[in-house]
Write an enzyme that holds these catalytic residues in place. Sequence first.
Site, mmCIF file in Angstrom:
data_model
loop_
_atom_site.group_PDB
_atom_site.id
_atom_site.type_symbol
_atom_site.label_atom_id
_atom_site.label_comp_id
_atom_site.label_asym_id
_atom_site.label_seq_id
_atom_site.Cartn_x
_atom_site.Cartn_y
_atom_site.Cartn_z
ATOM 1 N N GLY A 121 0.799 -1.217 0.000
ATOM 2 C CA GLY A 121 0.000 0.000 0.000
ATOM 3 C C GLY A 121 0.830 1.263 0.000
ATOM 4 N N ASP A 122 2.126 1.131 0.131
ATOM 5 C CA ASP A 122 2.973 2.325 0.162
ATOM 6 C C ASP A 122 4.145 2.073 -0.788
ATOM 7 O OD1 ASP A 122 4.226 4.675 0.865
ATOM 8 O OD2 ASP A 122 4.588 4.143 2.949
ATOM 9 N N GLY A 125 9.685 -2.218 -0.021
ATOM 10 C CA GLY A 125 10.858 -2.191 0.861
ATOM 11 C C GLY A 125 10.507 -1.893 2.303
ATOM 12 N N THR A 127 9.776 -0.514 6.038
ATOM 13 C CA THR A 127 10.553 0.272 7.004
ATOM 14 C C THR A 127 12.043 0.144 6.756
ATOM 15 O OG1 THR A 127 8.836 -0.149 8.634
ATOM 16 C CG2 THR A 127 10.951 0.638 9.468
ATOM 17 N N THR A 228 2.835 -6.837 7.640
ATOM 18 C CA THR A 228 2.538 -5.402 7.520
ATOM 19 C C THR A 228 3.415 -4.511 8.400
ATOM 20 O OG1 THR A 228 0.729 -5.789 9.076
ATOM 21 C CG2 THR A 228 0.159 -5.713 6.731
ATOM 22 N N GLY A 229 4.323 -5.084 9.169
ATOM 23 C CA GLY A 229 5.361 -4.287 9.818
ATOM 24 C C GLY A 229 4.924 -3.435 10.990
ATOM 25 N N GLY A 270 17.941 5.005 19.529
ATOM 26 C CA GLY A 270 18.563 6.071 20.301
ATOM 27 C C GLY A 270 20.076 6.024 20.205
ATOM 28 N N ALA A 415 15.008 -6.927 10.756
ATOM 29 C CA ALA A 415 14.748 -7.193 9.343
ATOM 30 C C ALA A 415 15.011 -8.654 8.972
ATOM 31 C CB ALA A 415 15.628 -6.284 8.494
ATOM 32 N N HIS A 543 44.992 -15.664 10.148
ATOM 33 C CA HIS A 543 45.744 -14.692 10.951
ATOM 34 C C HIS A 543 46.363 -13.653 10.029
ATOM 35 C CE1 HIS A 543 48.287 -13.028 14.075
ATOM 36 N NE2 HIS A 543 49.310 -13.105 13.217
#
Length: 571
Positions: A121-122, A125, A127, A228-229, A270, A415, A543
């Site tokens: 609907g948007d 991909g 969020t 739908t996230g 944050g 994700a 190494h």
Amino acid sequence: MQSAISISASPALAARRSAGGDCAGVASGARSVNLRFCGLRKEALGFATVRRGVGSGTRQRALVGDRSCVRNLSVVAAASDNGSTPTKFDYDLVIIGAGVGGHGAALHAVEKGLKTAIIEGDVIGGTCVNRGCVPSKALLAVSGRMRELQNEPHMKSFGLQVAAAAYDRQGVADHANNLAMKIRNNLTNSMKALGVDILTGFGSVVGPQKVKYGKDNVITARDIIIATGSVPFVPKGIEVDGKTVITSDHALKLESVPAWIVIVGSGYIGLEFSDVYTALGSEVTFVEALDQIMPGFDPEIAKLAQRVLINPRKIDYHTGVFASKITPAKDGKPVTIELIDAKTKEHKDTLEVDAALIATGRAPFTSGLGLENIKVETQRGFIPVNERMQVIDKDGKLVPHLYCIGDANGKMMLAHAASAQGISVVEQVTGKDHVLNHLSIPAACFTHPEISMVGLTEPQAKEKAEKEGFPISVAKTSFKANTKALAENEGEGIAKMIYRPDTGEILGVHIFGLHAADLIHEASNAIALGTRVQDIKFAVHAHPTLSEVLDELFKSAKVDSLSPAKKPVAV
Ligand SMILES: Cc1cc2nc3c(=O)[nH]c(=O)nc-3n(C[C@H](O)[C@H](O)[C@H](O)COP(=O)(O)OP(=O)(O)OC[C@H]3O[C@@H](n4cnc5c(N)ncnc54)[C@H](O)[C@@H]3O)c2cc1C
Ligand SMILES: NC(=O)c1ccc[n+]([C@@H]2O[C@H](COP(=O)([O-])OP(=O)(O)OC[C@H]3O[C@@H](n4cnc5c(N)ncnc54)[C@H](O)[C@@H]3O)[C@@H](O)[C@H]2O)c1
């Protein structure tokens, strides 16, 4: 059948872009043809071969038998008051929501030969690609470089001299936006190339195995996945204006770099934004409801992270307080933030700052989905599912052919968890029972340096050990003794493993240090595959590499005895 790509937001979706309420946040790569992109655990506040056009009826009959293992579970009858059960289907699989969860499921479904459609609907991909992992990592790539270029002693230690570093805000913002656009196109093209039908419009479930999208397009599907996230969660009393009081959706556009910004919430968002803002010159004040900052991380890792990521930077913090009221800047007045004691609810302080970023978790994006048509009730907005992502109705029964993956089920808001859940569902609907081990899913916070983790924290492991009556041990190694880290002058960091000394089972691994996000996969794969300490300690690492930090970690662990079951294998 309509097949188009939408670029603009549907009004219904745009209106629901951020959710307010009184519950608090929860915490969760995706898989593609040759693409990888970039999600917590429930915590904090206790509330802390393409088959296009192939008739799917035949396929469905063939698969029902194959899936008997899955169907042995107690499922409710498919008939409902809101519609009869279809007998022929337009699609084998319809996915509502084209975020990374939906995309991962769609690609695996075509690989398995399912006729698949995805409804968005948007923008494709979701969020992660447009407002999450992808643009935030682009900003963090810039902040990492800025931080390094500004660190004169660090540069000098390499014998380098660098003139004062500066940045162009719009150039930084463009980098994030361009990357999101590129990955969005990659995602869209990968689905188109494989023959996934991309249907445009808001999707909802109108009855058993029946989905509506857009204005009045109804399609049937043997199986349906809701993907739908989520949207930013904004606590009550906080007024978001998108300019001075913002969520991550706004912050990722980097329309300004405030001189002083309060970040409400010291979780993933944050912390990552504190890294970006301080590198670009802002002063940051954290407001955290729990008694310590970074409450979601292993306490020992959080302590070290505080010493490196918080204390030396222009960051201060208030813990044990709620931001009860936030008013945006207006008419020359600053942003005002009322702080109350998280326990007593008494007024503690009023802050006046240039901006506030609300990073208090995410709310599921599940209203308007028609769940009432199939007798499903959400729990704080999340769609209840079992360990196979099968949707549970209000009577506690499984709804046949209906699954929910990703942020919308709240199991792990990451994700790659969304994508892995989608792949797991496709495995099930194509006849292979599959249960995803969420304790093997890694998580990472992309600060400089990074923090990564998989499995249990030490307190969680202790609690489980006490309940179930087994011993635990902790092994630790430092980046300080690692040649590669020292060559990079980045010796600050530790790796820590919590394991069972009686069996060698790995319970959790936590890393703080250079490239911790990449290093964690050796541990997460070991947990996923059931590899024990006594086996992995014989694996050979090149190494000099940072992976030797984990090599040492495994080697330093002490497993009680070498019983036949615990004998090392030849590697
Ligand atoms: C700032 C930020 C940084 C992040 N960084 C990371 C990171 O580094 N690593 C990581 O693993 N995770 C990260 N995450 C979390 C990650 O973005 C999410 O866990 C992930 O996007 C969830 O995927 P999803 O497919 O469940 O939902 P989403 O990506 O939200 O996608 C859902 C899609 O469904 C569409 N949709 C919703 N309802 C409907 C409907 N009714 N009809 C049609 N379409 C609909 C939406 O428009 C959206 O496109 C980050 C999140 C944020 C906010
Ligand atoms: N690198 C990554 O994987 C990554 C990056 C960003 C976001 N994400 C995902 O996005 C989701 C959201 O991230 P987030 O950082 O917003 O949530 P979070 O759950 O990680 O952290 C939210 C923090 O806000 C605090 N809090 C909640 N309400 C508060 C209030 N009213 N006042 C003060 N503090 C309050 C909580 O105690 C918690 O510490 C997470 O679940 C995470 O999985 C992942």
